[in-house]
Write a protein that holds these residues in place. Structure first.
Motif, PDB file in Angstrom:
ATOM      1  N   PHE A 266      -6.567 -11.948  -7.918  1.00 40.52           N
ATOM      2  CA  PHE A 266      -6.405 -13.079  -7.069  1.00 40.52           C
ATOM      3  C   PHE A 266      -6.894 -14.382  -7.801  1.00 40.52           C
ATOM      4  O   PHE A 266      -6.577 -15.257  -7.405  1.00 40.52           O
ATOM      5  CB  PHE A 266      -7.093 -12.633  -5.616  1.00 40.52           C
ATOM      6  N   LEU A 267      -8.275 -14.194  -8.546  1.00 40.50           N
ATOM      7  CA  LEU A 267      -8.811 -15.137  -9.061  1.00 40.50           C
ATOM      8  C   LEU A 267      -8.235 -15.564 -10.271  1.00 40.50           C
ATOM      9  O   LEU A 267      -7.932 -17.029 -10.290  1.00 40.50           O
ATOM     10  CB  LEU A 267     -10.285 -14.861  -9.518  1.00 40.50           C
ATOM     11  N   ARG A 268      -7.476 -14.698 -11.031  1.00 41.94           N
ATOM     12  CA  ARG A 268      -6.549 -14.942 -12.250  1.00 41.94           C
ATOM     13  C   ARG A 268      -5.383 -16.005 -11.748  1.00 41.94           C
ATOM     14  O   ARG A 268      -4.956 -16.915 -12.217  1.00 41.94           O
ATOM     15  CB  ARG A 268      -5.946 -13.932 -12.748  1.00 41.94           C
ATOM     16  N   ASP A 269      -4.750 -15.462 -10.550  1.00 42.42           N
ATOM     17  CA  ASP A 269      -3.698 -16.324  -9.777  1.00 42.42           C
ATOM     18  C   ASP A 269      -4.032 -17.655  -9.571  1.00 42.42           C
ATOM     19  O   ASP A 269      -3.337 -18.596  -9.808  1.00 42.42           O
ATOM     20  CB  ASP A 269      -3.223 -15.559  -8.762  1.00 42.42           C
ATOM     21  N   ALA A 270      -5.125 -17.639  -8.843  1.00 41.56           N
ATOM     22  CA  ALA A 270      -5.735 -19.218  -8.522  1.00 41.56           C
ATOM     23  C   ALA A 270      -6.073 -19.821  -9.683  1.00 41.56           C
ATOM     24  O   ALA A 270      -5.814 -21.350  -9.531  1.00 41.56           O
ATOM     25  CB  ALA A 270      -7.064 -18.800  -7.704  1.00 41.56           C
ATOM     26  N   LEU A 271      -6.671 -19.466 -10.693  1.00 37.83           N
ATOM     27  CA  LEU A 271      -6.966 -20.184 -11.894  1.00 37.83           C
ATOM     28  C   LEU A 271      -5.788 -20.721 -12.466  1.00 37.83           C
ATOM     29  O   LEU A 271      -5.744 -21.814 -12.955  1.00 37.83           O
ATOM     30  CB  LEU A 271      -7.677 -19.449 -13.005  1.00 37.83           C
TER      31      LEU A 271
ATOM     32  N   TYR B  61      -7.699  -8.111   2.270  1.00 40.75           N
ATOM     33  CA  TYR B  61      -6.704  -7.429   1.278  1.00 40.75           C
ATOM     34  C   TYR B  61      -7.605  -7.419  -0.041  1.00 40.75           C
ATOM     35  O   TYR B  61      -6.658  -6.970  -0.919  1.00 40.75           O
ATOM     36  CB  TYR B  61      -5.480  -8.268   1.386  1.00 40.75           C
ATOM     37  N   LEU B  62      -8.626  -7.716  -0.153  1.00 42.00           N
ATOM     38  CA  LEU B  62      -8.981  -7.980  -1.587  1.00 42.00           C
ATOM     39  C   LEU B  62     -10.544  -6.965  -1.630  1.00 42.00           C
ATOM     40  O   LEU B  62     -11.566  -7.009  -1.905  1.00 42.00           O
ATOM     41  CB  LEU B  62      -9.760  -9.296  -1.906  1.00 42.00           C
ATOM     42  N   ARG B  63      -9.973  -5.548  -1.632  1.00 38.53           N
ATOM     43  CA  ARG B  63     -10.752  -4.211  -1.073  1.00 38.53           C
ATOM     44  C   ARG B  63     -11.495  -3.791  -2.540  1.00 38.53           C
ATOM     45  O   ARG B  63     -12.319  -3.244  -2.360  1.00 38.53           O
ATOM     46  CB  ARG B  63     -10.411  -3.317  -0.392  1.00 38.53           C
TER      47      ARG B  63
ATOM     48  N   LYS C 234     -12.688 -18.193  -4.805  1.00 37.81           N
ATOM     49  CA  LYS C 234     -13.743 -17.708  -4.928  1.00 37.81           C
ATOM     50  C   LYS C 234     -14.674 -17.330  -3.802  1.00 37.81           C
ATOM     51  O   LYS C 234     -15.274 -16.541  -3.789  1.00 37.81           O
ATOM     52  CB  LYS C 234     -14.674 -18.713  -5.818  1.00 37.81           C
ATOM     53  N   ASP C 235     -14.396 -18.393  -2.608  1.00 35.82           N
ATOM     54  CA  ASP C 235     -14.982 -17.976  -1.411  1.00 35.82           C
ATOM     55  C   ASP C 235     -14.678 -16.668  -0.884  1.00 35.82           C
ATOM     56  O   ASP C 235     -15.498 -15.963  -0.363  1.00 35.82           O
ATOM     57  CB  ASP C 235     -14.906 -19.116  -0.267  1.00 35.82           C
ATOM     58  N   MET C 236     -13.118 -16.521  -0.994  1.00 36.10           N
ATOM     59  CA  MET C 236     -12.588 -15.252  -0.311  1.00 36.10           C
ATOM     60  C   MET C 236     -13.061 -13.943  -1.189  1.00 36.10           C
ATOM     61  O   MET C 236     -13.431 -13.094  -0.484  1.00 36.10           O
ATOM     62  CB  MET C 236     -11.189 -15.258  -0.329  1.00 36.10           C
ATOM     63  N   ILE C 237     -13.334 -14.029  -2.508  1.00 35.10           N
ATOM     64  CA  ILE C 237     -13.674 -13.020  -3.131  1.00 35.10           C
ATOM     65  C   ILE C 237     -15.078 -12.837  -3.062  1.00 35.10           C
ATOM     66  O   ILE C 237     -15.347 -11.525  -2.868  1.00 35.10           O
ATOM     67  CB  ILE C 237     -13.454 -13.461  -4.873  1.00 35.10           C
ATOM     68  N   ALA C 238     -16.024 -13.690  -2.761  1.00 34.04           N
ATOM     69  CA  ALA C 238     -17.228 -13.642  -2.732  1.00 34.04           C
ATOM     70  C   ALA C 238     -17.402 -12.732  -1.224  1.00 34.04           C
ATOM     71  O   ALA C 238     -18.217 -11.855  -1.078  1.00 34.04           O
ATOM     72  CB  ALA C 238     -17.993 -14.898  -2.651  1.00 34.04           C
ATOM     73  N   ARG C 239     -16.627 -13.312  -0.216  1.00 37.67           N
ATOM     74  CA  ARG C 239     -16.821 -12.741   1.252  1.00 37.67           C
ATOM     75  C   ARG C 239     -16.133 -11.222   1.186  1.00 37.67           C
ATOM     76  O   ARG C 239     -17.085 -10.318   1.640  1.00 37.67           O
ATOM     77  CB  ARG C 239     -15.971 -13.344   2.170  1.00 37.67           C
ATOM     78  N   ALA C 240     -15.332 -10.712   0.494  1.00 37.68           N
ATOM     79  CA  ALA C 240     -14.623  -9.616   0.314  1.00 37.68           C
ATOM     80  C   ALA C 240     -15.544  -8.753  -0.245  1.00 37.68           C
ATOM     81  O   ALA C 240     -16.002  -7.527   0.153  1.00 37.68           O
ATOM     82  CB  ALA C 240     -13.413  -9.644  -0.778  1.00 37.68           C
TER      83      ALA C 240
END
Length: 105
Positions: free
Chosen positions: A23-28, A13-15, A40-46
């Motif tokens: 997503f990163l902002r929310d996580a931070l 869903y991070l296309r 960060k792992d999900m973002i790198a994979r996406a």
């Protein structure tokens, strides 16, 4: 009759860069180190799964072949194949819009 399920993968869903940034902002904002690492792992994979050729006929043909070979059952193989194709095209001197420009290393 059993219900067939599959593991949830947020990377699907991070296309685009905007959704990855949000997503990163929310996580931070959570301050949770484990969740930030996971994000960060999900973002790198996406990001790695996205093709530099998105939208082109070439990309559509390549993606159809990769999905036929790896499908959703082998995301690591699919990601590896996408990277291998990108690296091969770059070795052959292709300019891959919109992310790669002649002065990129």
């Amino acid at each position: 009759m059993a219900i067939e399920t599959k593991p949830f993968d947020s990377a699907e869903y991070l296309r685009d860069p905007e959704s990855r940034a949000e997503f990163l902002r929310d996580a931070l904002e959570t301050g949770d180190a484990a969740f930030i690492t996971h994000a960060k792992d999900m973002i790198a994979r996406a990001a790695a799964a996205q093709s530099d050729l998105d939208g082109s006929v070439i990309a559509q043909v390549l993606e159809a072949g990769l999905l036929a070979r790896y499908g959703r059952h082998d995301p690591e193989g699919l990601s590896w194949a996408r990277r291998a194709i990108r690296e091969e095209l770059l070795r052959r001197g292709w300019t891959l819009a919109p992310y790669t420009y002649p002065d990129d290393d």
